[in-house]
Each structure stands twice: as structure tokens, then as C-alpha cells.
Design a protein around this motif. Sequence first.
Motif, PDB file in Angstrom:
ATOM      1  N   VAL A   1      -7.154  -7.926   1.006  1.00 57.04           N
ATOM      2  CA  VAL A   1      -6.616  -7.012   1.877  1.00 57.04           C
ATOM      3  C   VAL A   1      -7.328  -5.886   1.973  1.00 57.04           C
ATOM      4  CG1 VAL A   1      -4.216  -5.827   2.561  1.00 57.04           C
ATOM      5  CG2 VAL A   1      -4.296  -7.844   1.153  1.00 57.04           C
ATOM      6  N   ASP A   2      -7.769  -5.375   3.039  1.00 57.77           N
ATOM      7  CA  ASP A   2      -8.572  -4.219   3.548  1.00 57.77           C
ATOM      8  C   ASP A   2      -8.031  -3.624   5.156  1.00 57.77           C
ATOM      9  OD1 ASP A   2     -10.537  -2.048   4.136  1.00 57.77           O
ATOM     10  OD2 ASP A   2     -11.251  -2.617   2.096  1.00 57.77           O
ATOM     11  N   ASP A   3      -8.188  -2.732   5.203  1.00 54.25           N
ATOM     12  CA  ASP A   3      -7.663  -2.258   6.629  1.00 54.25           C
ATOM     13  C   ASP A   3      -8.876  -2.046   7.536  1.00 54.25           C
ATOM     14  OD1 ASP A   3      -8.668   0.097   5.239  1.00 54.25           O
ATOM     15  OD2 ASP A   3      -7.528   1.384   6.474  1.00 54.25           O
ATOM     16  N   ARG A   4     -10.290  -2.096   6.881  1.00 53.88           N
ATOM     17  CA  ARG A   4     -11.418  -2.161   7.845  1.00 53.88           C
ATOM     18  C   ARG A   4     -11.887  -3.702   7.889  1.00 53.88           C
ATOM     19  NH1 ARG A   4     -14.352   1.106   3.188  1.00 53.88           N
ATOM     20  NH2 ARG A   4     -13.084  -0.665   1.911  1.00 53.88           N
ATOM     21  N   PRO A   5     -11.890  -4.220   9.393  1.00 57.10           N
ATOM     22  CA  PRO A   5     -12.382  -5.351   9.516  1.00 57.10           C
ATOM     23  C   PRO A   5     -13.506  -5.703   8.891  1.00 57.10           C
ATOM     24  CG  PRO A   5     -11.470  -4.369  11.633  1.00 57.10           C
ATOM     25  CD  PRO A   5     -11.639  -3.417  10.561  1.00 57.10           C
ATOM     26  N   ASP A  44      -0.745   1.015   4.523  1.00 56.14           N
ATOM     27  CA  ASP A  44       0.447   1.729   4.251  1.00 56.14           C
ATOM     28  C   ASP A  44       1.845   0.904   4.203  1.00 56.14           C
ATOM     29  OD1 ASP A  44       0.204   1.951   6.703  1.00 56.14           O
ATOM     30  OD2 ASP A  44       0.879   3.851   7.014  1.00 56.14           O
ATOM     31  N   THR A  45       1.319  -0.335   5.106  1.00 54.90           N
ATOM     32  CA  THR A  45       2.497  -1.356   5.276  1.00 54.90           C
ATOM     33  C   THR A  45       2.038  -2.884   4.848  1.00 54.90           C
ATOM     34  OG1 THR A  45       1.744  -1.741   7.505  1.00 54.90           O
ATOM     35  CG2 THR A  45       3.564  -0.126   7.154  1.00 54.90           C
ATOM     36  N   ALA A  46       0.957  -2.827   4.185  1.00 51.69           N
ATOM     37  CA  ALA A  46       0.398  -4.238   3.891  1.00 51.69           C
ATOM     38  C   ALA A  46       1.410  -5.274   2.985  1.00 51.69           C
ATOM     39  CB  ALA A  46      -0.989  -4.162   3.310  1.00 51.69           C
ATOM     40  N   ILE A  47       1.975  -4.488   2.018  1.00 51.90           N
ATOM     41  CA  ILE A  47       2.584  -5.106   0.770  1.00 51.90           C
ATOM     42  C   ILE A  47       3.790  -6.160   1.765  1.00 51.90           C
ATOM     43  CG2 ILE A  47       4.134  -5.188  -1.052  1.00 51.90           C
ATOM     44  CD1 ILE A  47       1.799  -4.076  -2.504  1.00 51.90           C
ATOM     45  N   GLY A  48       4.485  -5.296   2.663  1.00 49.68           N
ATOM     46  CA  GLY A  48       5.603  -5.967   3.286  1.00 49.68           C
ATOM     47  C   GLY A  48       5.257  -7.156   4.103  1.00 49.68           C
ATOM     48  N   THR A  89      -8.747   0.552  -3.290  1.00 52.62           N
ATOM     49  CA  THR A  89      -9.014   0.930  -1.870  1.00 52.62           C
ATOM     50  C   THR A  89     -10.152   2.262  -2.281  1.00 52.62           C
ATOM     51  OG1 THR A  89      -7.426   2.604  -1.737  1.00 52.62           O
ATOM     52  CG2 THR A  89      -6.448   0.258  -1.279  1.00 52.62           C
ATOM     53  N   ARG A  90     -10.434   2.323  -0.990  1.00 51.20           N
ATOM     54  CA  ARG A  90     -11.536   3.611  -0.819  1.00 51.20           C
ATOM     55  C   ARG A  90     -10.882   4.941  -0.999  1.00 51.20           C
ATOM     56  NH1 ARG A  90     -10.005   2.142   4.153  1.00 51.20           N
ATOM     57  NH2 ARG A  90      -9.618   3.544   5.690  1.00 51.20           N
ATOM     58  N   ASP A  91      -9.619   4.907  -1.088  1.00 43.91           N
ATOM     59  CA  ASP A  91      -9.103   6.307  -0.976  1.00 43.91           C
ATOM     60  C   ASP A  91      -7.799   6.462  -1.683  1.00 43.91           C
ATOM     61  OD1 ASP A  91      -7.144   8.581   0.260  1.00 43.91           O
ATOM     62  OD2 ASP A  91      -8.981   8.916   0.980  1.00 43.91           O
ATOM     63  N   HIS A  92      -7.877   7.645  -2.753  1.00 42.26           N
ATOM     64  CA  HIS A  92      -6.682   7.856  -3.583  1.00 42.26           C
ATOM     65  C   HIS A  92      -5.252   7.703  -2.915  1.00 42.26           C
ATOM     66  CE1 HIS A  92      -9.740   8.893  -6.170  1.00 42.26           C
ATOM     67  NE2 HIS A  92      -9.145  10.262  -6.573  1.00 42.26           N
ATOM     68  N   SER A  93      -5.180   8.381  -1.573  1.00 43.37           N
ATOM     69  CA  SER A  93      -3.862   8.247  -1.030  1.00 43.37           C
ATOM     70  C   SER A  93      -3.559   6.838  -0.663  1.00 43.37           C
ATOM     71  CB  SER A  93      -4.028   9.059   0.312  1.00 43.37           C
ATOM     72  OG  SER A  93      -4.698   8.582   1.198  1.00 43.37           O
ATOM     73  N   PHE A  94      -4.275   6.035  -0.355  1.00 46.87           N
ATOM     74  CA  PHE A  94      -4.186   4.729   0.012  1.00 46.87           C
ATOM     75  C   PHE A  94      -3.547   3.943  -1.535  1.00 46.87           C
ATOM     76  CE2 PHE A  94      -7.003   4.885   3.685  1.00 46.87           C
ATOM     77  CZ  PHE A  94      -6.125   5.008   4.784  1.00 46.87           C
ATOM     78  N   ASP A  95      -4.487   4.292  -2.413  1.00 51.78           N
ATOM     79  CA  ASP A  95      -4.217   3.562  -3.577  1.00 51.78           C
ATOM     80  C   ASP A  95      -2.635   4.095  -4.057  1.00 51.78           C
ATOM     81  OD1 ASP A  95      -6.613   2.410  -3.809  1.00 51.78           O
ATOM     82  OD2 ASP A  95      -7.236   3.951  -5.362  1.00 51.78           O
ATOM     83  N   VAL A 153       0.301   1.070  -4.335  1.00 52.49           N
ATOM     84  CA  VAL A 153       0.888   0.885  -5.865  1.00 52.49           C
ATOM     85  C   VAL A 153       2.486   1.433  -5.651  1.00 52.49           C
ATOM     86  CG1 VAL A 153       1.260   2.240  -7.969  1.00 52.49           C
ATOM     87  CG2 VAL A 153      -0.873   1.366  -7.187  1.00 52.49           C
ATOM     88  N   ALA A 154       2.858   2.257  -4.696  1.00 52.80           N
ATOM     89  CA  ALA A 154       4.247   2.854  -4.602  1.00 52.80           C
ATOM     90  C   ALA A 154       4.954   1.441  -3.942  1.00 52.80           C
ATOM     91  CB  ALA A 154       4.375   3.765  -3.487  1.00 52.80           C
ATOM     92  N   GLN A 155       4.318   0.911  -2.812  1.00 56.63           N
ATOM     93  CA  GLN A 155       5.009  -0.273  -2.394  1.00 56.63           C
ATOM     94  C   GLN A 155       5.021  -1.409  -3.348  1.00 56.63           C
ATOM     95  OE1 GLN A 155       3.222  -1.646   1.391  1.00 56.63           O
ATOM     96  NE2 GLN A 155       1.854   0.110   1.191  1.00 56.63           N
TER      97      GLN A 155
END
Length: 175
Positions: A43-47, A67-71, A85-91, A95-97
Amino acid sequence: GQSYSVFITALTPRPTLYIFGGGHVGLALSKVAPSAGFRVEIVDDRPAFAARERFPDATAVHTLELDTAIGALPIDRESFIAVMTRDHSFDGEVVAQALETSAKYIGMMGSRRKVSKIVESLKSAGFEDDQIDRIHAPIGMNIGGATPGEIAISIAAQLIDVRRRSEEEATTAPR
């Protein structure tokens, strides 16, 4: 009367490893995890990083907003989630999801400093210690891995360990 012998074998489906992040370690992990008995989904948001040809060993490759992938994925008790992922905020977001699911394993790559920052943000978002304790972070077994391949092997070892322990608990649990 006649007697019959019956052979019964339990076919357990291969657990699915969801790798969030199609970078170097995600790529290395996608190559080693199938030999350890895991189906792999990227799973990545970059094609460009969620390209099918980049991950020939994966069962599936998804381009999804992180931010919505897990769902959007069928995460269950047989799911293993590796976050890199490439960014702490995405990680932190993934993880929260993931903590809202019944996933068997949630691992997050990162330095101890990064991990403690994300843990603090999860606590301030209302996650309890017993939920946060589900996170394997820094991800993998501590074998001193430095290269993407070594880190991937340390993660695969941890995945095997978690899977085998839960299988043992299932067979030794009182009926």
C-alpha cells in the motif's frame, strides 16, 4: 460392522502481510516474506511506488490515500501490518488506524526517537497503554540490521515469531 479410517488435514490460509510504504525496505520485505509463508499486499499513495512491476512477488498492490487506507482493506485477525511510509505523520496515521483493527501484528519502522514521538501523539489522541503495547516498534528483531535486506529479514523473523507463538497458543489453549 465396517470400520473406516479418515484422514483430516487443516488447511490454514496463508496470513496476509500489508506493507505500508513501497520504498527500499518495503521492496526487500516483499521479496522475503512470501518465502516465510505470507501473502504480501503493498500500500502506497504514490502510483510510482505502488507499481505492479515494482513488486512482482506481491499478491496485490494498492494505490490508496494513507490516511484512509486501512478502512479499504479486509484487515482481520490473520493480518500482519508493517508500517514504513515516507513520512512520520503518515506512519502515525496508519498505526492509529491499525490499532482500531483486530490485526495480529502491527509493526512500525523508525528510530527510537521517532517511535517515542508517535507514541506520545497516540497517547494524546486517547489511545491507552494496552493498545499502544500492540505496536512492535522499532520494527523487527534486533539483529543489528543496517541494509534494507537485513532489516527486511529482521522483520520477517519477527513476523514468523508472532505467527508461530499464536499458533502454539491456539493448540495449547484449554478446550
